[in-house]
Scaffold this motif. Structure first.
Motif, mmCIF file in Angstrom:
data_model
loop_
_atom_site.group_PDB
_atom_site.id
_atom_site.type_symbol
_atom_site.label_atom_id
_atom_site.label_comp_id
_atom_site.label_asym_id
_atom_site.label_seq_id
_atom_site.Cartn_x
_atom_site.Cartn_y
_atom_site.Cartn_z
ATOM 1 N N ASP A 57 0.829 -1.213 0.000
ATOM 2 C CA ASP A 57 0.000 0.000 0.000
ATOM 3 C C ASP A 57 0.862 1.262 0.000
ATOM 4 O O ASP A 57 0.600 2.206 -0.745
ATOM 5 C CB ASP A 57 -0.935 0.022 1.213
ATOM 6 N N VAL A 58 1.902 1.286 0.826
ATOM 7 C CA VAL A 58 2.806 2.440 0.889
ATOM 8 C C VAL A 58 3.536 2.612 -0.445
ATOM 9 O O VAL A 58 3.649 3.724 -0.969
ATOM 10 C CB VAL A 58 3.800 2.306 2.058
ATOM 11 N N ALA A 59 4.024 1.502 -1.002
ATOM 12 C CA ALA A 59 4.729 1.575 -2.290
ATOM 13 C C ALA A 59 3.804 2.113 -3.378
ATOM 14 O O ALA A 59 4.211 2.956 -4.193
ATOM 15 C CB ALA A 59 5.257 0.192 -2.664
ATOM 16 N N ARG A 60 2.578 1.649 -3.403
ATOM 17 C CA ARG A 60 1.620 2.115 -4.415
ATOM 18 C C ARG A 60 1.335 3.607 -4.246
ATOM 19 O O ARG A 60 1.308 4.360 -5.210
ATOM 20 C CB ARG A 60 0.334 1.302 -4.339
ATOM 21 N N GLU A 61 1.133 4.043 -3.011
ATOM 22 C CA GLU A 61 0.855 5.459 -2.753
ATOM 23 C C GLU A 61 2.007 6.357 -3.182
ATOM 24 O O GLU A 61 1.797 7.463 -3.664
ATOM 25 C CB GLU A 61 0.603 5.678 -1.255
ATOM 26 N N ARG A 62 3.243 5.861 -3.015
ATOM 27 C CA ARG A 62 4.421 6.684 -3.308
ATOM 28 C C ARG A 62 5.019 6.414 -4.684
ATOM 29 O O ARG A 62 6.008 7.033 -5.056
ATOM 30 C CB ARG A 62 5.483 6.454 -2.230
ATOM 31 N N GLY A 63 4.441 5.485 -5.421
ATOM 32 C CA GLY A 63 4.944 5.169 -6.755
ATOM 33 C C GLY A 63 6.307 4.497 -6.733
ATOM 34 O O GLY A 63 7.124 4.710 -7.622
ATOM 35 N N LEU A 64 6.533 3.673 -5.708
ATOM 36 C CA LEU A 64 7.820 2.989 -5.554
ATOM 37 C C LEU A 64 7.658 1.486 -5.701
ATOM 38 O O LEU A 64 6.566 0.953 -5.515
ATOM 39 C CB LEU A 64 8.414 3.301 -4.176
ATOM 40 N N PRO A 65 8.758 0.788 -5.993
ATOM 41 C CA PRO A 65 8.700 -0.676 -6.071
ATOM 42 C C PRO A 65 8.831 -1.314 -4.692
ATOM 43 O O PRO A 65 9.210 -0.645 -3.722
ATOM 44 C CB PRO A 65 9.929 -1.020 -6.932
ATOM 45 N N VAL A 66 8.511 -2.600 -4.615
ATOM 46 C CA VAL A 66 8.815 -3.402 -3.434
ATOM 47 C C VAL A 66 9.948 -4.348 -3.820
ATOM 48 O O VAL A 66 10.016 -4.823 -4.949
ATOM 49 C CB VAL A 66 7.598 -4.188 -2.896
ATOM 50 N N GLN A 67 10.856 -4.572 -2.886
ATOM 51 C CA GLN A 67 12.016 -5.418 -3.135
ATOM 52 C C GLN A 67 11.924 -6.684 -2.300
ATOM 53 O O GLN A 67 11.506 -6.644 -1.145
ATOM 54 C CB GLN A 67 13.306 -4.701 -2.758
ATOM 55 N N PHE A 68 12.375 -7.796 -2.904
ATOM 56 C CA PHE A 68 12.425 -9.066 -2.206
ATOM 57 C C PHE A 68 13.812 -9.658 -2.333
ATOM 58 O O PHE A 68 14.315 -9.834 -3.445
ATOM 59 C CB PHE A 68 11.391 -10.047 -2.784
ATOM 60 N N HIS A 69 14.422 -9.964 -1.193
ATOM 61 C CA HIS A 69 15.708 -10.652 -1.182
ATOM 62 C C HIS A 69 15.435 -12.120 -1.468
ATOM 63 O O HIS A 69 14.679 -12.763 -0.736
ATOM 64 C CB HIS A 69 16.403 -10.495 0.170
ATOM 65 N N THR A 70 16.017 -12.628 -2.528
ATOM 66 C CA THR A 70 15.819 -14.019 -2.905
ATOM 67 C C THR A 70 17.180 -14.662 -3.148
ATOM 68 O O THR A 70 18.186 -13.972 -3.294
ATOM 69 C CB THR A 70 14.963 -14.134 -4.182
ATOM 70 N N GLY A 71 17.189 -15.966 -3.203
ATOM 71 C CA GLY A 71 18.431 -16.677 -3.516
ATOM 72 C C GLY A 71 19.518 -16.434 -2.498
ATOM 73 O O GLY A 71 19.288 -16.477 -1.292
ATOM 74 N N PHE A 72 20.707 -16.143 -2.987
ATOM 75 C CA PHE A 72 21.901 -15.965 -2.174
ATOM 76 C C PHE A 72 21.633 -15.024 -1.010
ATOM 77 O O PHE A 72 21.112 -13.937 -1.189
ATOM 78 C CB PHE A 72 23.022 -15.407 -3.056
ATOM 79 N N GLY A 73 22.015 -15.480 0.175
ATOM 80 C CA GLY A 73 21.816 -14.658 1.355
ATOM 81 C C GLY A 73 20.432 -14.781 1.957
ATOM 82 O O GLY A 73 20.091 -14.088 2.892
ATOM 83 N N GLY A 74 19.627 -15.707 1.420
ATOM 84 C CA GLY A 74 18.263 -15.880 1.912
ATOM 85 C C GLY A 74 18.214 -16.789 3.122
ATOM 86 O O GLY A 74 19.066 -16.745 4.000
ATOM 87 N N GLN A 75 17.241 -17.645 3.149
ATOM 88 C CA GLN A 75 16.973 -18.527 4.274
ATOM 89 C C GLN A 75 18.130 -19.484 4.544
ATOM 90 O O GLN A 75 18.392 -20.387 3.764
ATOM 91 C CB GLN A 75 15.717 -19.355 3.991
ATOM 92 N N ALA A 76 18.808 -19.303 5.665
ATOM 93 C CA ALA A 76 19.884 -20.222 6.056
ATOM 94 C C ALA A 76 19.268 -21.556 6.441
ATOM 95 O O ALA A 76 18.300 -21.611 7.190
ATOM 96 C CB ALA A 76 20.668 -19.637 7.229
ATOM 97 N N GLY A 77 19.817 -22.622 5.916
ATOM 98 C CA GLY A 77 19.323 -23.953 6.236
ATOM 99 C C GLY A 77 18.119 -24.381 5.426
ATOM 100 O O GLY A 77 17.762 -25.541 5.435
ATOM 101 N N GLU A 78 17.474 -23.458 4.751
ATOM 102 C CA GLU A 78 16.317 -23.775 3.917
ATOM 103 C C GLU A 78 16.402 -22.993 2.607
ATOM 104 O O GLU A 78 15.544 -22.164 2.305
ATOM 105 C CB GLU A 78 15.018 -23.429 4.643
ATOM 106 N N PRO A 79 17.436 -23.258 1.811
ATOM 107 C CA PRO A 79 17.633 -22.444 0.606
ATOM 108 C C PRO A 79 16.474 -22.518 -0.388
ATOM 109 O O PRO A 79 16.243 -21.563 -1.119
ATOM 110 C CB PRO A 79 18.923 -22.992 0.003
ATOM 111 N N HIS A 80 15.734 -23.607 -0.415
ATOM 112 C CA HIS A 80 14.612 -23.707 -1.344
ATOM 113 C C HIS A 80 13.540 -22.652 -1.061
ATOM 114 O O HIS A 80 12.799 -22.268 -1.953
ATOM 115 C CB HIS A 80 13.991 -25.112 -1.281
#
Length: 188
Positions: A31-54
């Motif tokens: 909602d905040v991103a839409r109001e401000r015209g900004l993207p949302v970012q998601f950390h995926t892959g490398f550096g993600g869930q330790a012990g559960e990379p999937h």
């Protein structure tokens, strides 16, 4: 929702895993991103869930990305490696999804050329973003930018050498990935 917030407040140092609270926070951020015209970012892959990379596979976000499409909120998938192909696929399928593999390249420098080549193969050029992946020491910014620049130059150079692209095409794509796409998406 109140029960989920109370559980969180009872143990604020524990990892945030409550699905009710996570969904509430996620949609609040949208909602905040839409109001401000900004993207949302998601950390995926490398550096993600330790012990559960999937669990860090960006393909798991495809349903969410589909739900966001009518809202027009850009989604940026960060890091992505070793799931960069899945991220590139999402960027190709959804008009509002973008890929930034910056952090992965300096940490996997030996694979940087292959990763960049695969991104150029799979993700639209206007959906790829440069980043150095800098965090911690300032030198990581320099090394990240250097590794990214070399990987991109190698991938573009091989396409020029094969006669697939002209030098002007490669320069235009390098500009798009290097700064143009970020300026457009982040409204810089």
């Amino acid at each position: 929702m109140i029960a989920a917030a109370n559980r969180r407040l009872a143990d604020p140092k524990a990892p945030l895993t409550d699905h009710v609270l996570l969904r509430y926070l996620l949609w609040s951020a949208v909602d905040v991103a839409r109001e401000r015209g900004l993207p949302v970012q998601f950390h995926t892959g490398f550096g993600g869930q330790a012990g559960e990379p999937h669990r860090a596979d960006p393909a798991r976000l495809s349903g969410f990305a589909g739900a966001l499409q009518p809202l027009g909120v850009p989604v940026i998938l960060l890091h992505c490696y070793p799931f960069h192909r899945q991220a590139a696929h999402l960027a190709g399928v959804f008009p509002h999804v973008y890929v930034d593999v910056g952090l992965a390249l300096p940490h996997g420098a030996a694979a940087a050329a292959r990763v960049m080549d695969e991104l150029l193969e799979l993700a639209p050029f206007h959906k790829q973003l440069f980043s150095s992946g800098c965090r911690g020491l300032a030198e990581t910014g320099y090394l990240g930018a250097l590794t990214y620049r070399r990987a991109l130059a190698g991938a573009l150079g091989s396409r020029i050498a094969a006669g697939e692209w002209s030098t002007a095409d490669a320069a235009r794509i390098a500009h798009m990935i290097g700064s143009g796409n970020a300026r457009r998406i982040y409204r810089l």
